[in-house]
Design an enzyme around this catalytic site. Structure first.
Site, mmCIF file in Angstrom:
data_model
loop_
_atom_site.group_PDB
_atom_site.id
_atom_site.type_symbol
_atom_site.label_atom_id
_atom_site.label_comp_id
_atom_site.label_asym_id
_atom_site.label_seq_id
_atom_site.Cartn_x
_atom_site.Cartn_y
_atom_site.Cartn_z
ATOM 1 N N CYS A 116 0.877 -1.184 0.000
ATOM 2 C CA CYS A 116 0.000 0.000 0.000
ATOM 3 C C CYS A 116 0.909 1.227 0.000
ATOM 4 O O CYS A 116 1.543 1.518 1.022
ATOM 5 C CB CYS A 116 -0.903 -0.024 1.238
ATOM 6 N N CYS A 176 -4.609 6.103 -4.596
ATOM 7 C CA CYS A 176 -4.067 4.748 -4.484
ATOM 8 C C CYS A 176 -2.611 4.820 -4.919
ATOM 9 O O CYS A 176 -2.331 5.026 -6.115
ATOM 10 C CB CYS A 176 -4.854 3.789 -5.383
HETATM 11 N N1 LIG Z 1 -6.380 -2.216 -2.349
HETATM 12 C C1 LIG Z 1 -4.983 -2.569 -2.667
HETATM 13 C C2 LIG Z 1 -4.072 -2.297 -1.460
HETATM 14 C C3 LIG Z 1 -4.021 -0.817 -1.103
HETATM 15 C C4 LIG Z 1 -3.459 -0.032 -2.225
HETATM 16 C C5 LIG Z 1 -3.561 1.471 -2.086
HETATM 17 N N2 LIG Z 1 -4.290 1.958 -0.952
HETATM 18 C C6 LIG Z 1 -2.182 2.092 -2.155
HETATM 19 O O1 LIG Z 1 -2.000 3.210 -1.644
HETATM 20 O O2 LIG Z 1 -1.282 1.475 -2.778
HETATM 21 C C7 LIG Z 1 -4.901 -4.053 -2.992
HETATM 22 O O3 LIG Z 1 -5.771 -4.809 -2.566
HETATM 23 O O4 LIG Z 1 -3.900 -4.431 -3.644
#
Ligand SMILES: N[C@H](CCC[C@H](N)C(=O)O)C(=O)O
Length: 275
Positions: A80, A211
């Site tokens: 993340c 994200c």
């Molecule tokens: N939902 C993403 C993880 C969080 C990614 C995002 N919040 C970031 O800042 O990279 C997944 O299941 O791969």
């Protein structure tokens, strides 16, 4: 009776509950994570960052601290990017790390970070690997995309239509044979040389305002479609702006990170939320 310490933070409005848990003693069940992230019943967040010593998990890490990341639905993800920025910000504010360069352990591997005096954070995001192409369907409309592995899976669709016009309230369809463990879906407009705009429907969360791994995937996909694998770009997401670089050697993500609040979770609530 004391409660369980938590903090709330965000990176470009991708928000997280942080749980200091150096020894890894908290029983962090899927149900508890989902209840914590619930924006009416709980604290509300896109995810949970448990702050645990790598040694407590017997995880070989170059960093003293390991980011145990969970999505809002309780599922575990490898990495993340916005979360690492907030995690690093917390470690410095809590006196557990020194401003400047250090390493954070994650399920995708060690991630070097630089916490800058202006409170922004740069993260070494590792390789952003193009793994093929696939299709997603948003409200009945198909879009082709570039699959990118940033430690977690992404499908990046570059559009001519303004991404602001997309209806991302429902989970877009995707090819479960290509992405058997789910996928983060990014929708991108080119704004000009070295500038992208993006919206994202995150695996295990839904549409988020940012994200981090998704912005790295978006830049890698745009470079790939332009016939190269090296470059830099700003990415405007609903929650703000980040700066991304991608090269054969890896990628970086730079942006703001804020700790907003700290407090205690009620012990009785925690016990009831666990099952
Ligand atoms: N939902 C993403 C993880 C969080 C990614 C995002 N919040 C970031 O800042 O990279 C997944 O299941 O791969």
């Amino acid at each position: 009776m004391g409660g369980i310490e938590f903090l709330k933070g965000h990176g470009t409005q991708n928000d997280f509950v942080l749980l200091p848990d150096a020894a890894g003693r908290l029983e962090l069940t899927e149900a508890r994570v989902a209840a914590l992230c619930d924006r009416q019943r709980g604290l509300g967040a896109d995810g949970v960052l448990r702050v645990v010593r790598a040694a407590a998990l017997d995880i070989p890490s170059g960093g003293e601290w390991f980011m145990d990341y969970r999505n809002a639905d309780g599922s575990i993800a490898e990495m993340c990017g916005n979360g690492v920025r907030v995690f690093a910000r917390y470690l410095v504010d809590a006196g557990l790390a020194t401003e400047g360069e250090f390493v954070v352990g994650t399920r995708a591997g060690d991630r070097p970070v630089v916490v800058h005096p202006d409170r922004s954070v740069t993260v070494g995001m590792g390789p952003a690997t193009i793994t093929g192409t696939s299709v997603t369907v948003v409200a009945g409309r198909p879009f082709s995309g570039v699959a990118v592995d940033v430690g977690n899976p992404h499908l990046v669709s570059l559009l001519d239509d303004d991404v602001a016009d997309l209806d991302l309230r429902d989970q877009p369809d995707f090819d479960h044979d290509v992405f058997p463990h789910g996928v983060n879906l990014e929708f991108v407009n080119r704004l000009g040389e070295g500038a992208l705009r993006m919206r994202v429907h995150e695996r295990g969360v839904g549409e988020t305002r940012a994200c981090g791994t998704g912005t790295v995937a978006a830049v890698a996909a745009a470079l790939h479609l332009a016939g190269t694998d090296t470059g830099a770009s700003t990415v405007d997401i609903p929650g703000g702006r980040v700066e991304v670089t991608v090269s054969r050697g890896g990628s970086t993500l730079s942006g703001p990170a804020e700790i907003v609040a700290r407090g205690e979770i009620d012990e009785a609530w925690w016990a009831a939320a666990g099952s």
